[in-house]
Every structure is written in structure tokens, then in C-alpha cells.
Design a protein around this motif. Structure first.
Motif, PDB file in Angstrom:
ATOM      1  N   ILE A  98      12.239  -2.405   7.604  1.00 28.27           N
ATOM      2  CA  ILE A  98      11.241  -1.921   8.565  1.00 28.27           C
ATOM      3  C   ILE A  98      11.616  -0.510   8.996  1.00 28.27           C
ATOM      4  N   ALA A  99      10.850   0.460   8.522  1.00 23.22           N
ATOM      5  CA  ALA A  99      11.130   1.855   8.848  1.00 23.22           C
ATOM      6  C   ALA A  99      10.478   2.265  10.172  1.00 23.22           C
ATOM      7  N   TRP A 100       9.236   1.831  10.393  1.00 22.54           N
ATOM      8  CA  TRP A 100       8.483   2.215  11.588  1.00 22.54           C
ATOM      9  C   TRP A 100       7.626   1.047  12.044  1.00 22.54           C
ATOM     10  N   GLU A 101       7.457   0.919  13.365  1.00 27.07           N
ATOM     11  CA  GLU A 101       6.557  -0.069  13.947  1.00 27.07           C
ATOM     12  C   GLU A 101       5.417   0.662  14.642  1.00 27.07           C
ATOM     13  N   VAL A 102       4.211   0.445  14.152  1.00 20.31           N
ATOM     14  CA  VAL A 102       3.026   1.123  14.687  1.00 20.31           C
ATOM     15  C   VAL A 102       1.906   0.092  14.804  1.00 20.31           C
ATOM     16  N   SER A 103       1.310  -0.037  15.982  1.00 24.62           N
ATOM     17  CA  SER A 103       0.329  -1.097  16.205  1.00 24.62           C
ATOM     18  C   SER A 103      -1.010  -0.836  15.525  1.00 24.62           C
ATOM     19  N   SER A 104      -1.426   0.416  15.423  1.00 26.38           N
ATOM     20  CA  SER A 104      -2.750   0.755  14.913  1.00 26.38           C
ATOM     21  C   SER A 104      -2.750   0.829  13.390  1.00 26.38           C
ATOM     22  N   VAL A 105      -3.631   0.049  12.759  1.00 22.92           N
ATOM     23  CA  VAL A 105      -3.721   0.088  11.292  1.00 22.92           C
ATOM     24  C   VAL A 105      -4.161   1.463  10.787  1.00 22.92           C
ATOM     25  N   PRO A 106      -5.171   2.126  11.402  1.00 17.82           N
ATOM     26  CA  PRO A 106      -5.505   3.477  10.941  1.00 17.82           C
ATOM     27  C   PRO A 106      -4.309   4.434  11.022  1.00 17.82           C
ATOM     28  N   SER A 107      -3.492   4.303  12.057  1.00 18.78           N
ATOM     29  CA  SER A 107      -2.303   5.162  12.175  1.00 18.78           C
ATOM     30  C   SER A 107      -1.280   4.821  11.100  1.00 18.78           C
ATOM     31  N   ILE A 108      -1.153   3.540  10.774  1.00 17.15           N
ATOM     32  CA  ILE A 108      -0.250   3.142   9.695  1.00 17.15           C
ATOM     33  C   ILE A 108      -0.674   3.807   8.392  1.00 17.15           C
ATOM     34  N   HIS A 116       5.613   2.762   3.285  1.00 18.33           N
ATOM     35  CA  HIS A 116       4.579   1.936   2.669  1.00 18.33           C
ATOM     36  C   HIS A 116       4.083   0.927   3.705  1.00 18.33           C
ATOM     37  N   ALA A 117       2.958   0.306   3.414  1.00 22.59           N
ATOM     38  CA  ALA A 117       2.389  -0.702   4.308  1.00 22.59           C
ATOM     39  C   ALA A 117       2.073  -1.949   3.508  1.00 22.59           C
ATOM     40  N   VAL A 118       1.891  -3.053   4.220  1.00 24.23           N
ATOM     41  CA  VAL A 118       1.422  -4.293   3.595  1.00 24.23           C
ATOM     42  C   VAL A 118       0.109  -4.658   4.274  1.00 24.23           C
ATOM     43  N   LEU A 119      -0.989  -4.555   3.499  1.00 22.46           N
ATOM     44  CA  LEU A 119      -2.322  -4.755   4.047  1.00 22.46           C
ATOM     45  C   LEU A 119      -3.190  -5.497   3.038  1.00 22.46           C
ATOM     46  N   THR A 120      -4.408  -5.813   3.454  1.00 20.77           N
ATOM     47  CA  THR A 120      -5.388  -6.397   2.541  1.00 20.77           C
ATOM     48  C   THR A 120      -6.199  -5.280   1.881  1.00 20.77           C
ATOM     49  N   ALA A 121      -6.856  -5.612   0.781  1.00 21.76           N
ATOM     50  CA  ALA A 121      -7.685  -4.623   0.087  1.00 21.76           C
ATOM     51  C   ALA A 121      -8.851  -4.173   0.967  1.00 21.76           C
ATOM     52  N   SER A 122      -9.419  -5.094   1.765  1.00 20.52           N
ATOM     53  CA  SER A 122     -10.531  -4.705   2.635  1.00 20.52           C
ATOM     54  C   SER A 122     -10.066  -3.752   3.728  1.00 20.52           C
ATOM     55  N   GLY A 123      -8.825  -3.941   4.203  1.00 20.07           N
ATOM     56  CA  GLY A 123      -8.276  -3.025   5.197  1.00 20.07           C
ATOM     57  C   GLY A 123      -8.132  -1.616   4.644  1.00 20.07           C
ATOM     58  N   VAL A 124      -7.724  -1.528   3.386  1.00 18.62           N
ATOM     59  CA  VAL A 124      -7.613  -0.220   2.731  1.00 18.62           C
ATOM     60  C   VAL A 124      -9.000   0.384   2.542  1.00 18.62           C
ATOM     61  N   ALA A 125      -9.956  -0.439   2.097  1.00 21.12           N
ATOM     62  CA  ALA A 125     -11.317   0.061   1.878  1.00 21.12           C
ATOM     63  C   ALA A 125     -11.948   0.568   3.169  1.00 21.12           C
ATOM     64  N   ARG A 162      12.893  -3.142  -1.476  1.00 19.02           N
ATOM     65  CA  ARG A 162      13.216  -1.776  -1.928  1.00 19.02           C
ATOM     66  C   ARG A 162      12.336  -0.722  -1.262  1.00 19.02           C
ATOM     67  N   TYR A 163      11.339  -1.160  -0.507  1.00 19.85           N
ATOM     68  CA  TYR A 163      10.359  -0.213   0.036  1.00 19.85           C
ATOM     69  C   TYR A 163      10.457  -0.133   1.562  1.00 19.85           C
ATOM     70  N   PRO A 164      10.641   1.065   2.122  1.00 18.85           N
ATOM     71  CA  PRO A 164      10.598   1.216   3.590  1.00 18.85           C
ATOM     72  C   PRO A 164       9.172   0.967   4.085  1.00 18.85           C
ATOM     73  N   VAL A 186       0.854  -1.191   0.000  1.00 24.76           N
ATOM     74  CA  VAL A 186       0.000   0.000   0.000  1.00 24.76           C
ATOM     75  C   VAL A 186       0.889   1.241   0.000  1.00 24.76           C
ATOM     76  N   SER A 187       0.668   2.122  -0.971  1.00 27.55           N
ATOM     77  CA  SER A 187       1.489   3.320  -1.121  1.00 27.55           C
ATOM     78  C   SER A 187       0.596   4.546  -1.267  1.00 27.55           C
ATOM     79  N   HIS A 188       1.172   5.710  -0.960  1.00 22.86           N
ATOM     80  CA  HIS A 188       0.438   6.956  -1.137  1.00 22.86           C
ATOM     81  C   HIS A 188       0.315   7.252  -2.620  1.00 22.86           C
ATOM     82  N   ALA A 189      -0.873   7.648  -3.043  1.00 24.19           N
ATOM     83  CA  ALA A 189      -1.122   7.998  -4.441  1.00 24.19           C
ATOM     84  C   ALA A 189      -1.710   9.393  -4.493  1.00 24.19           C
ATOM     85  N   PRO A 190      -0.852  10.433  -4.512  1.00 26.31           N
ATOM     86  CA  PRO A 190      -1.344  11.815  -4.528  1.00 26.31           C
ATOM     87  C   PRO A 190      -2.282  12.073  -5.692  1.00 26.31           C
TER      88      PRO A 190
END
Length: 299
Positions: free
Chosen positions: A218-228, A238-247, A189-191, A168-172
Motif C-alpha cells: 500500500i503506497a497511498w491511501e486516498v478515499s476518492s476514486v477519481p483522485s486515485i 497502481h489501483a485495483v478497480l472494476t472496468a466500469s469504474g475505469v470507463a 509487486r505493484y505499489p 489499473v496502470s498508467h498506459a502512456p
């Protein structure tokens, strides 16, 4: 020991105060204290220590608390099972949800529960998958939804939803969104912004990366998915998540997700119950409601 003593003991432990527990139980505080002292005398253990704010459990008290909650839960289930009719389950059921699912499921579940089971009560608690498994096995909750549980003798596991993980990446706004699949070997290649190691998603990702020979950044460790997701949108990584988590985040328009391949790590959401006791009619109805709602979640 008897059930009344265990009930009094649990109430004092949960409230951290004899006076508060006496008020909730509607008994005189001296009578409550006598019951707890009788329990301590029989067990030859001190169960509480006093502090400036009330009382706290000793190590022995903590062990007894886990047993007591399970015992009282079993007694409650027996009453509910015998008092319920086939068409109208009654009593109280407790379900545990991971935070990511809790945000999507709590409102529709309570709405359906209120309409279909008006004579029953539902309690919803949130926790990490590892904690929910522990609560199910100790009897503190009746039903749990967890990600990627490990098989164990005391657990009945029913898979409900299987989803591939993606980067999951930012898409301005205005920038071309890359959605092509990403081979696991390129993930280094992705932090990454990831949960702590107790999180089921983190364990799954690290296992799959190790099998693919990939060293994660691993650039940052954060427990909360919304905060990630907030940090991803702010450009911290960047994050590694499921599509439903993003939705479910409500910020899908600001994000791009690339499905991981070669191999494709897959997260499985499962329904878990204790293998050592038969679920009550109310618990069965609750599981059916939760399963139906899970299958309707956006992906």
C-alpha cells in the motif's frame, strides 16, 4: 411527545439554529422553542447546547435525532402509500449512491424520474457503502445502492451487477498496453493506491489477498476514486478497480486494466432496502428505474 415536536426538533438539529428553523417551518421562534423545551422536559434530557454559531446536539440529542428521522420517514411513507394510486405514485423518495456510481447514474436517473414520475420528488444523496447501509436501516433513506454488503437481518439485498476487479496502470500514449490477466500472487509487486479501510472495495481486496497469501504494497491511501485515477495517471502507483469504474473516469484511454485471477476478486453492486417496512409504490418504481439504468452502464 408528538410528531410536531419531533419535526421541530429535527429541523433545528439539521439547521443548527432555532431562528433558521423557525423561518423554514414558518412558525414564531418562541413557539418553536417551547415545543423543544417540552420535549426536553418529557424526556428529562438536554437535547441542544448553545455555541457562538447556534446550537449543537448533545449525545442524547444525537440518539433522539436518529430515532426521530426514522419515525418521520415512516409517517411520510404511510401518507404516500395511502395517497398514491397504482399508476401515478406521489410523494418523495430518497436514494443513496456510492460516489463512483453517483457520477454515472444521477443524471440519467433524474432524467427518467422526471419523465415517468412527474408528480413525485426524488432526493439523491452520496456516501460510502457502509454509510448507505446505516442510512437504510435507520430510515434516513428509502433505497440504497451499495458494494458488497454484509448480510444482516434488517436488510433486503438484491444483487444487480457483478464485476471482476483488475489492476489499473498508467498506459502512456504510444506505449504497448499490457492487458493479460494477472495472478493475485503477483499483485505484491505493484505499489497500490487504495481507498481507506471503510471503503467496500478496500475490504474486498484485502480479504481476497489474505486468502491468497498475498501481502499488499500500500503506497497511498486516498478515499476518492477519481483522485486515485489521477494519481495512477501521474505515475504514483497502481489501483485495483472494476472496468466500469475505469470507463466512468473519462480517462480510460490513458489506462490499462489487467483482470486479477487465481482467485478472481469480484465486486457486487446491490440494491438494499429495509427488511422491516414495505417499500412504497414510489420506492418500487424508483428501484426499477435504477436497476434498469445500472444494467446499461458501460463495462
Amino acid at each position: 411527545m408528538n410528531l410536531k415536536q419531533l419535526e421541530y426538533f429535527v429541523q433545528v438539529a439539521e439547521l443548527g439554529s432555532f431562528s433558521k428553523a423557525a423561518s423554514v417551518l414558518e412558525v414564531a421562534q418562541p413557539a418553536l422553542s417551547r415545543q423543544v423545551r417540552a420535549l426536553e422536559t418529557e424526556l428529562k434530557q438536554q437535547l441542544f447546547t448553545r455555541n457562538g454559531r447556534g446550537v449543537a446536539l448533545t449525545d442524547a440529542g444525537k440518539r433522539l435525532f436518529d430515532h426521530s428521522v426514522g419515525v418521520l420517514q415512516l409517517v411520510s411513507h404511510a401518507r404516500e402509500d395511502l395517497g398514491a394510486s397504482r399508476d401515478a405514485p406521489v410523494g418523495r423518495v430518497t436514494i443513496g449512491l456510492p460516489p463512483s456510481i453517483g457520477r454515472q447514474l444521477t443524471l440519467p436517473l433524474i432524467d427518467r424520474f422526471r419523465k415517468e414520475l412527474p408528480s413525485a420528488r426524488l432526493a439523491v444523496v452520496e456516501g460510502l457503502s457502509t454509510h448507505i447501509v446505516e442510512w437504510v436501516t435507520t430510515g434516513r433513506i428509502d433505497v440504497g445502492l451499495v458494494y458488497n454488503p454484509e448480510a444482516q437481518p434488517g436488510l433486503e439485498i438484491t444483487p444487480l451487477l457483478q464485476e471482476a476487479l483488475g489492476l489499473v496502470s498508467h498506459a502512456p500514449k504510444g506505449k504497448r498496453r499490457i492487458t493479460a490477466p494477472l495472478p493475485m500472487v503477483e499483485l505484491s509487486r505493484y505499489p497500490l493506491i487504495v481507498p481507506e479501510r471503510v471503503h467496500a472495495m478496500r475490504r474486498l481486496l484485502e480479504t481476497q489477498a489474505a486468502l491468497a497469501g498475498v501481502k499488499l504494497d500500500i503506497a497511498w491511501e486516498v478515499s476518492s476514486v477519481p483522485s486515485i485515477i489521477d494519481l495512477v495517471c501521474a505515475g504514483y502507483g497502481h489501483a485495483v478497480l472494476t472496468a466500469s469504474g475505469v470507463a466512468a473516469s473519462g480517462r480510460a484511454a490513458q489506462l490499462a486494466i489487467r483482470r486479477l485471477t487465481e482467485p478472481t476478486p469480484t465486486s457486487v453492486l446491490c440494491l438494499v432496502t429495509s427488511a422491516h417496512k414495505r417499500p412504497t409504490p414510489l420506492a418500487v418504481r424508483t428501484m426499477n428505474l435504477a436497476s434498469a439504468l445500472i444494467r446499461k452502464l458501460p463495462r
